[in-house]
Design an enzyme around this catalytic site. Structure first.
Site, mmCIF file in Angstrom:
data_model
loop_
_atom_site.group_PDB
_atom_site.id
_atom_site.type_symbol
_atom_site.label_atom_id
_atom_site.label_comp_id
_atom_site.label_asym_id
_atom_site.label_seq_id
_atom_site.Cartn_x
_atom_site.Cartn_y
_atom_site.Cartn_z
ATOM 1 N N MET A 187 0.843 -1.192 0.000
ATOM 2 C CA MET A 187 0.000 0.000 0.000
ATOM 3 C C MET A 187 0.873 1.235 0.000
ATOM 4 O O MET A 187 1.889 1.276 0.695
ATOM 5 C CB MET A 187 -0.903 -0.006 1.238
ATOM 6 N N CYS A 188 0.533 2.209 -0.771
ATOM 7 C CA CYS A 188 1.321 3.432 -0.911
ATOM 8 C C CYS A 188 0.758 4.527 -0.009
ATOM 9 O O CYS A 188 -0.204 4.332 0.724
ATOM 10 C CB CYS A 188 1.298 3.894 -2.368
ATOM 11 N N ARG A 189 1.362 5.671 -0.085
ATOM 12 C CA ARG A 189 0.860 6.885 0.556
ATOM 13 C C ARG A 189 0.837 7.975 -0.506
ATOM 14 O O ARG A 189 1.770 8.094 -1.313
ATOM 15 C CB ARG A 189 1.765 7.340 1.693
ATOM 16 N N VAL A 202 4.405 8.105 -2.582
ATOM 17 C CA VAL A 202 5.524 7.195 -2.339
ATOM 18 C C VAL A 202 4.974 5.777 -2.470
ATOM 19 O O VAL A 202 3.879 5.476 -2.011
ATOM 20 C CB VAL A 202 6.165 7.414 -0.953
ATOM 21 N N ASN A 260 -3.656 4.420 -4.410
ATOM 22 C CA ASN A 260 -3.173 3.873 -3.144
ATOM 23 C C ASN A 260 -3.990 2.615 -2.887
ATOM 24 O O ASN A 260 -5.156 2.697 -2.512
ATOM 25 C CB ASN A 260 -3.366 4.916 -2.035
#
Length: 263
Positions: free
Chosen positions: A1-3, A88, A115
């Site tokens: 999982m991204c931010r 990110v 995300n």
């Protein structure tokens, strides 16, 4: 999982929202506070921003972690903008796409980030390839689920759908094809922010004179941050936020949107 994070408001340096805050996206790359899936966001990063007088955003993307890029630290200090979208990328399986797999994805005036994750990729979304043209498929920026979801959204935008409708319909379509998908999407064209929550966290902060920030998690402890409920479409301007419940696959209607008051 991204931010990921988007900002819309008075002109400020990129670093005012990405690096300077105590829990900004820079720090979230190794120490996120609210991340539910994954631990380190070190498989690439990117930021897109709009310069005065130019509707097409610039992008800076790299395959490595944001903390290792000294050039970005300089850019974030001096480049100023009224709108940005940055992300990110969570550490994941290795691939050949490098920085092409890092958000934001772009086309024309749009910047986009995903995300989340699509279980069973790519097989689970194979039935949806028929909704895209051969040109769309051959133009994918990367061979990952986020790039494919972006292609689905972009096809709807090019067909004339409003940004909120394009995100909402894509989320429903992908969620039906791949149950359990996490689909927090983030989109801007420089004058608004549109986002969805579907399986992970999303917050926003809006205040006259300070603009609006929409992010996976708050980057400081300002009491103006509000959490967005899961299964929600968010549409934000510099001063207002509208929240609309998203329909589950199979539902025929949804409650009317609710406009959040100015704070």
């Amino acid at each position: 999982m991204c931010r990921h994070l988007a900002y819309l408001g008075p002109e400020e340096p990129l670093g005012a929202h990405l690096v300077r805050p105590p829990h900004g996206l820079y720090r979230q790359s190794w120490a996120p506070r609210f991340q539910q899936h994954g631990t380190v966001n070190a498989d690439g990063f990117g930021v897109g921003w709009y310069a005065s007088g130019d509707p097409v955003p610039a992008r800076y993307r790299r395959a490595g972690p944001i903390w290792a890029d000294l050039s970005f630290a300089d850019l974030a200090r001096v480049v100023r903008t009224t709108c940005l979208l940055a992300a990110v990328r969570d550490a994941t399986l290795s691939g050949a796409d490098a920085e092409a797999a890092a958000a934001p994805f772009a086309s024309g005036a749009w910047l986009f980030s995903h995300n989340g994750a699509v279980p069973g990729w790519p097989g689970s979304l194979a039935p949806l390839t028929g909704t895209l043209s051969a040109t769309d498929l051959l133009s994918l920026e990367a061979r990952n689920d986020s790039a494919f979801v972006w292609a689905l959204v972009l096809a709807r935008l090019r067909a004339g759908d409003a940004e909120g409708q394009a995100l909402a319909d894509t989320v429903r379509e992908v969620a039906e094809a791949a149950p359990g998908a996490r689909l927090n999407l983030l989109l801007t064209s420089g004058d608004s922010i549109t986002a969805t929550t579907w399986g992970d966290t999303l917050w926003y902060r809006t205040e006259p004179g300070r603009g609006t920030v929409v992010a996976s998690e708050p980057y400081d402890d300002d009491p103006l941050w509000h959490e967005v409920p899961d299964r929600t479409l968010l549409v934000a301007s510099r001063t207002d936020v509208t929240l609309t419940p998203l329909k589950e696959p199979g539902e025929n209607s949804a409650p009317a949107p609710s406009k959040e008051p100015r704070t």
